[in-house]
Design a protein around this motif. Sequence first.
Motif, short mmCIF file in Angstrom:
data_model
loop_
_atom_site.label_atom_id
_atom_site.label_comp_id
_atom_site.label_asym_id
_atom_site.label_seq_id
_atom_site.Cartn_x
_atom_site.Cartn_y
_atom_site.Cartn_z
N SER A 1 -9.60 -6.09 -8.64
CA SER A 1 -10.80 -5.98 -7.82
C SER A 1 -11.10 -7.34 -7.20
O SER A 1 -10.59 -8.37 -7.66
CB SER A 1 -11.99 -5.55 -8.69
N PRO A 2 -11.92 -7.36 -6.16
CA PRO A 2 -12.29 -8.65 -5.56
C PRO A 2 -12.99 -9.58 -6.55
O PRO A 2 -13.02 -10.79 -6.35
CB PRO A 2 -13.24 -8.24 -4.43
N LEU B 1 -12.43 -9.63 -10.22
CA LEU B 1 -11.51 -10.12 -11.25
C LEU B 1 -10.25 -10.76 -10.68
O LEU B 1 -9.72 -11.72 -11.23
CB LEU B 1 -11.11 -8.98 -12.19
N THR B 2 -9.76 -10.19 -9.56
CA THR B 2 -8.50 -10.70 -8.99
C THR B 2 -8.64 -10.86 -7.48
O THR B 2 -7.98 -10.17 -6.70
CB THR B 2 -7.34 -9.72 -9.29
N PRO B 3 -9.50 -11.75 -7.03
CA PRO B 3 -9.71 -11.89 -5.58
C PRO B 3 -8.42 -12.28 -4.85
O PRO B 3 -7.75 -13.23 -5.23
CB PRO B 3 -10.77 -12.99 -5.48
N GLY B 4 -8.09 -11.48 -3.82
CA GLY B 4 -6.90 -11.78 -3.03
C GLY B 4 -5.61 -11.38 -3.67
O GLY B 4 -4.53 -11.76 -3.20
N ARG B 5 -5.69 -10.60 -4.75
CA ARG B 5 -4.47 -10.13 -5.42
C ARG B 5 -4.51 -8.61 -5.49
O ARG B 5 -5.18 -8.03 -6.36
CB ARG B 5 -4.34 -10.73 -6.82
N LEU B 6 -3.83 -7.95 -4.56
CA LEU B 6 -3.75 -6.48 -4.51
C LEU B 6 -5.13 -5.83 -4.57
O LEU B 6 -5.39 -4.93 -5.37
CB LEU B 6 -2.87 -5.95 -5.65
N ASN B 7 -6.03 -6.31 -3.72
CA ASN B 7 -7.36 -5.69 -3.63
C ASN B 7 -7.30 -4.54 -2.63
O ASN B 7 -7.10 -4.74 -1.44
CB ASN B 7 -8.40 -6.72 -3.18
N LEU B 8 -7.45 -3.32 -3.15
CA LEU B 8 -7.30 -2.10 -2.34
C LEU B 8 -8.66 -1.53 -2.00
O LEU B 8 -9.48 -1.27 -2.89
CB LEU B 8 -6.46 -1.07 -3.10
N PHE C 1 -10.83 3.49 2.68
CA PHE C 1 -11.76 3.99 3.69
C PHE C 1 -11.55 5.50 3.83
O PHE C 1 -10.66 6.09 3.20
CB PHE C 1 -11.51 3.27 5.01
N LYS C 2 -12.34 6.12 4.65
CA LYS C 2 -12.26 7.59 4.78
C LYS C 2 -10.91 8.05 5.30
O LYS C 2 -10.37 9.06 4.84
CB LYS C 2 -13.38 8.08 5.70
N HIS C 3 -10.35 7.33 6.26
CA HIS C 3 -9.14 7.82 6.91
C HIS C 3 -7.95 6.87 6.76
O HIS C 3 -6.87 7.16 7.27
CB HIS C 3 -9.41 8.06 8.41
N PHE C 4 -8.13 5.75 6.10
CA PHE C 4 -7.04 4.79 5.92
C PHE C 4 -7.37 3.87 4.75
O PHE C 4 -8.48 3.94 4.18
CB PHE C 4 -6.79 3.98 7.20
N LYS C 5 -6.41 3.02 4.40
CA LYS C 5 -6.59 2.08 3.29
C LYS C 5 -6.34 0.65 3.78
O LYS C 5 -5.51 0.42 4.66
CB LYS C 5 -5.61 2.40 2.14
N PHE C 6 -7.04 -0.29 3.13
CA PHE C 6 -6.87 -1.72 3.43
C PHE C 6 -6.44 -2.42 2.14
O PHE C 6 -7.11 -2.30 1.12
CB PHE C 6 -8.19 -2.32 3.91
N LEU C 7 -5.32 -3.13 2.17
CA LEU C 7 -4.83 -3.88 1.00
C LEU C 7 -4.86 -5.37 1.34
O LEU C 7 -4.29 -5.81 2.33
CB LEU C 7 -3.40 -3.45 0.67
N VAL C 8 -5.55 -6.13 0.49
CA VAL C 8 -5.69 -7.58 0.71
C VAL C 8 -4.90 -8.33 -0.34
O VAL C 8 -5.07 -8.10 -1.55
CB VAL C 8 -7.18 -8.01 0.66
N ASP C 9 -4.04 -9.26 0.10
CA ASP C 9 -3.25 -10.04 -0.85
C ASP C 9 -3.01 -11.45 -0.29
O ASP C 9 -2.95 -11.65 0.92
CB ASP C 9 -1.91 -9.37 -1.14
N PHE C 10 -2.87 -12.39 -1.23
CA PHE C 10 -2.71 -13.80 -0.84
C PHE C 10 -1.23 -14.19 -0.69
O PHE C 10 -0.92 -15.37 -0.58
CB PHE C 10 -3.37 -14.70 -1.91
#
Length: 873
Positions: free
Chosen positions: A719-720, A722-729, A732-741
């Motif tokens: 999660s943003p 516990l693990t900011p920037g590490r596989l934060n998923l 959204f309603k119609h798509f997904k956003f994955l954030v990684d460092f």
Amino acid sequence: MKIVEIKVMKGPNYWSVRRPRLIQMKLDLEDMEQKPTNLLPGFKERLEKMFPGMYEHRCSVGEPGGFFERVTEGTWLGHVIEHIALELQTLAGMDTGFGRTRGTGKEGEYFVVFSYMEEDAGVYAAKAATRVTQAIADGVDYNLEEDIMRLREIREETRLGPSTGCIVDEAAKRDIPFIRLNKHSLVQLGYGIHQKRIRATIASTTSNIAVDIACDKEETKNLLGASEIPVPRGVIIRTEEGLRDAIDSVGYPMVLKPVDGNHGKGATTDINNWDMAVKALAAAQVYGRNTICERFITGFDFRVLVIDNKFICAALRTPASVTGDGTHTIQWLVDETNKDPRRGFGHEKVLTSIKLDDFSNQMLEEKGYNLETVPPMGELVLLKPTANLSTGGTSTDVTDEVHPANIFMCERIAQIIGLDICGIDIMAPDLRLPISENGGAVLEVNAAPGFRMHIDPAVGLPRNVAEPVIEMLFPKGSAGRIPIIAVTGTNGKTTTTRIIAHIARSAGYKVGYTTSDGVYIQNQMLMKGDCTGPVSSTFVLRDPTVDFAVLECARGGILKSGLAFQNCDIAIITNVSTDHIGLGGIDSLEQMAKVKAVVAETVFTHGYAILNADDDLVYRIKDDLKCNIGLFSMDENSPRIKKHCKNGGLATVYENGYVSIMKGTWKMRVMKVAEIPITYGGRATHNIMNTLPAILATYLYRNIRVSDIKVALQTFVPSPTLTPGRLNLFIFKHFKFLVDFAHNQAGLQLLGDFVSKMDGAPKVGIISGTGDRRDEDIRDLGKLSAQYFDEIIIRQDKNLRGRTAEAIVQLLIEGIDATKTKDIPITIIYNEKEAIMHAYNTAKPGSLITIMCDVVAEALDMIKGLKEEEDKA
């Protein structure tokens, strides 16, 4: 010659783990590159004349004179600068002898590395040595004495005083770590919750009320007098009128001193007339209006030291003085006295040189003398009013001569005042008899008493007075340490650090940890940004609430100034890959592995280095270590793991869907990978890898049970928070956003493997390149992106690190074009927020958008905001 940069190593480093204090100077020899010493006419002769003591420099030859042999044969000027920097420090009273000179890989450029005792002096020596070498090469005169004197001044300005220094040295003998908290004498001994502090010889255990009493000389005298301790009669005065009354009451000879003075400041003794008294009053009132007027007790000046209410030692103190020989002047006698090899500048030697001043002239005038007077044979001529070693006085150890009654009295005084480190000034004919019987008296009680007179007496046995201080602060068996786990490697450091911290916290520890996004104390972020260097580690080790430290140690901090700690309990090396190759003088994977190995080399012999058995370079590091070895692997059938465990070693492995501990031939299954949230049901292979060393590291602590590890892994949810920037998923309603460092090839490959296992199409990648990486590294990011993404948005970092945005984009596109097997739409949007917004606005239903973010917090905040807006709609 030109100095390109100077770095100060303050802890274990790339050049040496055992020698933490090193100067690393990058030197460009420019036109001098083609002129080794044997091609410079007269160079050796001028060098020998200026530095005859360098004959002792052995160099690689191994015998005295070895360095001069190298100069004769021909060596580069960088090597000469190294030796001159060491010799300059030696001449200034800082004898330190380690040095290395190596090429940087660029023609004419060298790393000149040498040890130092005081940081500012080391930097000055680097610059001065370069100037001196240039002057010798050019055959011009150079005033060496100016540099030596300046180095001495820097040493005295910056070093710990002899009292603080001896306590710190004694702590080091006991393996108690220390941190200097300011440029003066405030020092922390120990780490975290177990720390103690000293300022000079006042400890954190010293009573504030006791110090306050000791600083009030009248209050001290009243308390002692009420307890039947012999003290001189006296009164407090503020004016000349009060002085006349005091003289009528006390009489001559008398003493005047400030009520709040210490270390003899403003004190005048043996006052015998009105003129002397007026001058002494003025001198005392420099330090405060209230002045004590006391009867001058005749006898000798003794200092008794009591620590932890126990008598430790005693010294006879003699003011700076000379003894007449009936032939020579006082000035000549002072000069001769200062030639004593035991005397030096400041605190550099056992005794301090006598420096004549207004007090000296005044004392001579009162005797009808001046500096040209020839005193009679055997006459003792006092040159200072007080017996302080810092003004040229001497001390004689008399510990073994002190009468038991005086010992009892001094121990009682320490308890009356309440000082655990107590200096008691006594004037008496001697201490062999009780002072109550020989007319002696207690003049003062000192908080923060100086130790120099005891550790380096001019006559008699030196006394290790620091030892009882350390024994008081750290009773036997206590080293003032907290558990330290250090984590390094190219990828996975931050996640591994966070998992360990979470496990330790779940087991009840108060954890401080450092990561690439901030410093956390008990899960509260107190510093933000890339905090993987020694400053951040020190922040954690200084915190008095922390009882467990997990420290991410990145390449940059190790190369810039070394590690913040000399030893750790457990070191983890996750992997070594090509990221940052070509920076900081590190041009190969083997050199990068050596950088990472610094962390493992600091492990205590009873501790563990936990190494990746699947990484050849990391695995080889074990051969040079003296500590225990633990291994981890994604393959339980790895020959390395099997051999290690067969020999009784510890390991963690991924086997049959479990993370398991291998203990010799026994296997202990900790948990199913599918039940560990951070692995996304086993699809995030790299996070399975990250859990393995974390499990083994925490398992090694007796207070952390396997059940604690299991609970922590179950609750460590990506999660943003516990693990900011590490596989934060973000779904959204119609798509997904994955954030990684992910910011290098290895990281992107692991991220891409995870993305390929995720549902969602098309897969959109928001990528960038880092400007200070090699061309091939940036192209590789493009190649990998083309393998994993259907659409690519190229953005740029805020800091381009030496390249233009256009150049970075071009290299990424070259990589994409070299690999793509399909038509991949490419959009170029330099600003990260604008790139995120574009991806959001153009997202196709069912798509998975992956961003390799630059500023993690900003990207997460923006995407969280978009998600919140959608949820409200």
